[in-house]
Design an enzyme around this catalytic site. Structure first.
Site, mmCIF file in Angstrom:
data_model
loop_
_atom_site.group_PDB
_atom_site.id
_atom_site.type_symbol
_atom_site.label_atom_id
_atom_site.label_comp_id
_atom_site.label_asym_id
_atom_site.label_seq_id
_atom_site.Cartn_x
_atom_site.Cartn_y
_atom_site.Cartn_z
ATOM 1 N N ASP A 266 40.302 0.484 -6.823
ATOM 2 C CA ASP A 266 38.922 0.945 -6.781
ATOM 3 C C ASP A 266 38.907 2.392 -7.283
ATOM 4 O O ASP A 266 39.961 3.038 -7.357
ATOM 5 C CB ASP A 266 38.417 0.847 -5.341
ATOM 6 C CG ASP A 266 37.030 1.443 -5.172
ATOM 7 O OD1 ASP A 266 36.129 1.079 -5.941
ATOM 8 O OD2 ASP A 266 36.862 2.300 -4.277
ATOM 9 N N ASP B 240 35.836 5.179 -6.743
ATOM 10 C CA ASP B 240 35.213 6.138 -5.827
ATOM 11 C C ASP B 240 35.757 5.964 -4.406
ATOM 12 O O ASP B 240 35.681 4.876 -3.830
ATOM 13 C CB ASP B 240 33.696 5.953 -5.811
ATOM 14 C CG ASP B 240 33.073 6.215 -7.170
ATOM 15 O OD1 ASP B 240 33.108 7.364 -7.609
ATOM 16 O OD2 ASP B 240 32.572 5.254 -7.789
ATOM 17 N N ASP C 278 39.134 1.196 -0.531
ATOM 18 C CA ASP C 278 38.839 2.017 0.654
ATOM 19 C C ASP C 278 37.723 1.443 1.509
ATOM 20 O O ASP C 278 37.319 2.091 2.481
ATOM 21 C CB ASP C 278 38.456 3.440 0.215
ATOM 22 C CG ASP C 278 37.081 3.489 -0.430
ATOM 23 O OD1 ASP C 278 36.874 2.768 -1.441
ATOM 24 O OD2 ASP C 278 36.210 4.232 0.052
#
Length: 233
Positions: free
Chosen positions: A18, A20, A180
């Site tokens: 991922d 961001d 995250d």
């Protein structure tokens, strides 16, 4: 570092990241962009923690959440207009306040040298993703970059992950997702890919509660976790 006792890993040939909250901390730039958009409508600014809680499902959802948080929810037509306004604003706020997450560049370099194929699967627009990765010297390590506007359905749908793996010529069974948030977990599950979550990102729920196969304190812990998988294998 923690994980599930029920899952047995296969050492990955490819790892998808991922963007961001995983490879980069873009929340300050995104907050500036959101507040510029709101200011143009005469609305007060949102705080960094407020905006951080809105990140993860693409720019369109970010805009929708920002106006809802400002007690100015938008109709479908109003949301489309606001997203048109947001596009050039968002592009102006890409790398001024954004920073790599701890260990991001070093970890990509180590994995690349180890011969693992690397890619990014993100809901961020493709052009912005490439600009950020180029700015921070990460682009050359990556064999596939799939942004949210490169697929029909963004994460948590699996399309971005599957397209990235296709470009890396790797099957889901030989891959791993690193993220995250719950969005990354759901996308990985839908794609049939094991998933590791990194602490310190943008999840509003503790990452230990999101059902990942493994949780690492930071990206710096990832190579050691993979070495553990190698030993176990």
């Amino acid at each position: 570092m923690s994980g599930s006792d029920e899952t047995s890993f296969r050492l990955p040939k490819a790892i998808l990241f991922d963007l961001d909250g995983t490879l980069i901390d873009s929340a300050p730039d995104i907050t500036c962009a959101v507040n510029e958009l709101l200011d143009g409508r005469g609305l007060p600014p949102l705080t960094l923690p407020q905006v951080k809680s809105m990140i993860g499902n693409g720019v369109e959802k970010l805009v929708e959440r920002a106006f809802a948080a400002s007690d100015r929810p938008l109709s479908k037509a109003g949301l489309e207009e606001a997203n048109r306004e947001m596009a050039p604003i968002y592009r102006r706020h890409i790398t001024r306040w954004t920073r790599p997450m701890p260990g991001a560049a070093e970890t990509l370099a180590r994995l690349h040298v180890a011969g693992i194929r690397l890619g990014v699967a993100t809901n961020k627009p493709q052009a912005a993703t490439r600009e950020i990765l180029l700015h921070f010297g990460m682009l050359e390590r990556l064999g596939a970059i799939v942004g949210g506007d490169a697929v029909t359905r963004k994460k948590p749908a699996p399309e971005a992950l599957l397209l990235a793996l296709e470009r890396l010529e790797t099957t889901p069974q030989d891959a791993l997702m690193v993220g995250d948030s719950v969005t990354d977990v759901e996308a990985a599950r839908a794609a049939g890919v094991p998933v590791i979550l990194i602490r310190g990102g943008y999840s509003q729920v503790p990452v230990d509660e999101l059902g990942a196969d493994l949780v690492c304190g930071s990206l710096l812990d990832l190579p050691a976790a993979l070495n553990g998988l190698r030993t176990a294998a």
